[in-house]
Design a protein around this motif. Structure first.
Motif, PDB file in Angstrom:
ATOM      1  N   GLU A  53     -31.145  31.779  -3.730  1.00 38.16           N
ATOM      2  CA  GLU A  53     -31.526  30.670  -4.603  1.00 38.16           C
ATOM      3  C   GLU A  53     -32.983  30.311  -4.364  1.00 38.16           C
ATOM      4  N   GLY A  54     -33.605  29.742  -5.374  1.00 38.76           N
ATOM      5  CA  GLY A  54     -34.971  29.269  -5.232  1.00 38.76           C
ATOM      6  C   GLY A  54     -35.878  29.885  -6.270  1.00 38.76           C
ATOM      7  N   SER A  55     -37.135  29.954  -5.927  1.00 38.67           N
ATOM      8  CA  SER A  55     -38.154  30.458  -6.830  1.00 38.67           C
ATOM      9  C   SER A  55     -38.699  31.778  -6.290  1.00 38.67           C
ATOM     10  N   ALA A  56     -38.677  32.806  -7.135  1.00 47.10           N
ATOM     11  CA  ALA A  56     -39.222  34.104  -6.745  1.00 47.10           C
ATOM     12  C   ALA A  56     -39.547  34.881  -8.004  1.00 47.10           C
ATOM     13  N   SER A  57     -40.489  35.795  -7.882  1.00 49.17           N
ATOM     14  CA  SER A  57     -40.929  36.606  -9.017  1.00 49.17           C
ATOM     15  C   SER A  57     -40.346  38.015  -8.919  1.00 49.17           C
ATOM     16  N   ALA A  58     -40.410  38.711 -10.037  1.00 47.20           N
ATOM     17  CA  ALA A  58     -39.929  40.091 -10.089  1.00 47.20           C
ATOM     18  C   ALA A  58     -40.627  40.931  -9.025  1.00 47.20           C
ATOM     19  N   PHE A  59     -39.892  41.829  -8.433  1.00 45.63           N
ATOM     20  CA  PHE A  59     -40.329  42.795  -7.419  1.00 45.63           C
ATOM     21  C   PHE A  59     -40.572  42.185  -6.048  1.00 45.63           C
ATOM     22  N   GLU A  60     -40.274  40.896  -5.877  1.00 44.28           N
ATOM     23  CA  GLU A  60     -40.233  40.326  -4.538  1.00 44.28           C
ATOM     24  C   GLU A  60     -38.855  40.647  -3.967  1.00 44.28           C
ATOM     25  N   SER A  61     -38.720  40.621  -2.646  1.00 42.48           N
ATOM     26  CA  SER A  61     -37.444  41.034  -2.067  1.00 42.48           C
ATOM     27  C   SER A  61     -37.092  40.231  -0.821  1.00 42.48           C
ATOM     28  N   VAL A  62     -35.811  40.262  -0.509  1.00 39.65           N
ATOM     29  CA  VAL A  62     -35.264  39.676   0.708  1.00 39.65           C
ATOM     30  C   VAL A  62     -34.630  40.816   1.489  1.00 39.65           C
ATOM     31  N   SER A  63     -35.054  40.991   2.738  1.00 31.99           N
ATOM     32  CA  SER A  63     -34.480  42.024   3.603  1.00 31.99           C
ATOM     33  C   SER A  63     -33.665  41.358   4.696  1.00 31.99           C
ATOM     34  N   LEU A  64     -32.355  41.561   4.653  1.00 29.27           N
ATOM     35  CA  LEU A  64     -31.446  41.039   5.673  1.00 29.27           C
ATOM     36  C   LEU A  64     -31.412  42.023   6.836  1.00 29.27           C
ATOM     37  N   LEU A  65     -31.471  41.508   8.063  1.00 25.98           N
ATOM     38  CA  LEU A  65     -31.562  42.359   9.244  1.00 25.98           C
ATOM     39  C   LEU A  65     -30.248  42.350  10.022  1.00 25.98           C
ATOM     40  N   PHE A  66     -29.777  43.550  10.407  1.00 25.46           N
ATOM     41  CA  PHE A  66     -28.510  43.721  11.102  1.00 25.46           C
ATOM     42  C   PHE A  66     -28.756  44.426  12.435  1.00 25.46           C
ATOM     43  N   THR A  67     -28.534  43.730  13.555  1.00 24.03           N
ATOM     44  CA  THR A  67     -28.753  44.263  14.893  1.00 24.03           C
ATOM     45  C   THR A  67     -27.830  45.453  15.160  1.00 24.03           C
ATOM     46  N   PRO A  68     -28.358  46.579  15.653  1.00 26.54           N
ATOM     47  CA  PRO A  68     -27.527  47.777  15.843  1.00 26.54           C
ATOM     48  C   PRO A  68     -26.415  47.620  16.878  1.00 26.54           C
ATOM     49  N   SER A  69     -26.570  46.714  17.828  1.00 26.30           N
ATOM     50  CA  SER A  69     -25.517  46.525  18.828  1.00 26.30           C
ATOM     51  C   SER A  69     -24.344  45.704  18.293  1.00 26.30           C
ATOM     52  N   ARG A  70     -24.498  45.129  17.097  1.00 25.92           N
ATOM     53  CA  ARG A  70     -23.449  44.276  16.545  1.00 25.92           C
ATOM     54  C   ARG A  70     -22.932  44.713  15.179  1.00 25.92           C
ATOM     55  N   PHE A  71     -23.699  45.525  14.464  1.00 18.84           N
ATOM     56  CA  PHE A  71     -23.325  45.891  13.100  1.00 18.84           C
ATOM     57  C   PHE A  71     -23.351  47.406  12.913  1.00 18.84           C
ATOM     58  N   ALA A  72     -22.454  47.908  12.068  1.00 17.03           N
ATOM     59  CA  ALA A  72     -22.444  49.326  11.692  1.00 17.03           C
ATOM     60  C   ALA A  72     -21.850  49.436  10.284  1.00 17.03           C
ATOM     61  N   LEU A  94     -32.578  54.475  18.360  1.00 21.32           N
ATOM     62  CA  LEU A  94     -34.025  54.217  18.324  1.00 21.32           C
ATOM     63  C   LEU A  94     -34.459  52.968  19.107  1.00 21.32           C
ATOM     64  N   PRO A  95     -33.903  51.856  19.213  1.00 20.76           N
ATOM     65  CA  PRO A  95     -32.985  51.139  18.339  1.00 20.76           C
ATOM     66  C   PRO A  95     -33.740  50.485  17.180  1.00 20.76           C
ATOM     67  N   VAL A  96     -33.144  50.559  16.012  1.00 18.31           N
ATOM     68  CA  VAL A  96     -33.744  49.991  14.802  1.00 18.31           C
ATOM     69  C   VAL A  96     -32.690  49.153  14.104  1.00 18.31           C
ATOM     70  N   ASP A  97     -33.086  47.950  13.676  1.00 17.92           N
ATOM     71  CA  ASP A  97     -32.170  47.097  12.923  1.00 17.92           C
ATOM     72  C   ASP A  97     -31.756  47.789  11.637  1.00 17.92           C
ATOM     73  N   GLY A  98     -30.502  47.553  11.247  1.00 14.77           N
ATOM     74  CA  GLY A  98     -30.080  47.929   9.913  1.00 14.77           C
ATOM     75  C   GLY A  98     -30.669  46.920   8.942  1.00 14.77           C
ATOM     76  N   MET A  99     -30.701  47.280   7.676  1.00 11.26           N
ATOM     77  CA  MET A  99     -31.329  46.398   6.708  1.00 11.26           C
ATOM     78  C   MET A  99     -30.653  46.567   5.354  1.00 11.26           C
ATOM     79  N   VAL A 100     -30.421  45.461   4.699  1.00  5.29           N
ATOM     80  CA  VAL A 100     -30.040  45.474   3.294  1.00  5.29           C
ATOM     81  C   VAL A 100     -31.150  44.734   2.570  1.00  5.29           C
ATOM     82  N   THR A 101     -31.859  45.453   1.709  1.00  6.87           N
ATOM     83  CA  THR A 101     -32.969  44.862   0.967  1.00  6.87           C
ATOM     84  C   THR A 101     -32.528  44.611  -0.465  1.00  6.87           C
TER      85      THR A 101
END
Length: 181
Positions: A53-72, A94-101
């Motif tokens: 929700e809120g104000s955002a323009s086209a092609f802006e994004s939200v990337s949710l971060l998922f810690t590898p020790s807790r999410f798969a 690696l460790p690298v966070d998972g991401m849903v963008t």
């Protein structure tokens, strides 16, 4: 030097500038959690239902971060024609966070919803997710944590501090003007 009328006018102008800054703030992401039926023995499947929700323009994004020790096993869905979803799996090596963008394909004019199903590797229930808000040039504009859907909104501390500072300054100027009159 200063009269109450000019102080009030300055305070109202400052408040309107602060309010206009709130209108252009980064979008907020809300979540609700559901413990799904576990199809694979030994796995703990959950689902985040998310709303931007809120104000955002086209092609802006939200990337949710998922810690590898807790999410798969991240799998996103939904969003409709105005949202493009991209899943990147967490990597413990690696460790690298998972991401849903979630990338907006049009200006955000109404809340957008989508879901992420995942295997929970942690104890208890998952909680808020950290996220990054990126502009159309992929520059990080803001960070935050998802909020529980249906929760109450509390003003940001910086905004509250600004308003209290303005009120204190107005009282100081009023006392000073009264002392010189």
């Amino acid at each position: 030097m200063f009269n109450l009328r000019s102080i009030t006018r300055a305070a109202l102008m400052a408040a309107s500038l602060c309010a206009s800054g709130l209108a252009t703030a980064a979008p907020v992401v809300y979540h609700s959690l559901t413990d799904e039926a576990d199809v694979v023995p030994g796995s703990d499947t959950w689902r985040y239902d998310l709303r931007i929700e809120g104000s955002a323009s086209a092609f802006e994004s939200v990337s949710l971060l998922f810690t590898p020790s807790r999410f798969a096993d991240l799998v996103s869905s939904g969003g409709g024609a105005d949202l493009s979803l991209l899943d990147v799996q967490p990597d413990t090596g690696l460790p690298v966070d998972g991401m849903v963008t979630a990338t907006l394909l049009a200006d955000l004019t109404a809340p957008l919803t989508f879901s992420v199903v995942f295997s929970w590797l942690g104890q208890g229930a998952p909680g808020a997710l950290p996220y990054e808000y990126l502009d159309a040039n992929f520059s990080q504009v803001a960070t935050g944590n998802t909020r529980v859907a249906g929760g109450t909104t509390v003003p940001e501390p910086s905004m509250l501090a600004t308003l209290l500072l303005m009120a204190g300054a107005a009282m100081h100027w009023r006392r000073r003007a009264a002392g010189h009159a």
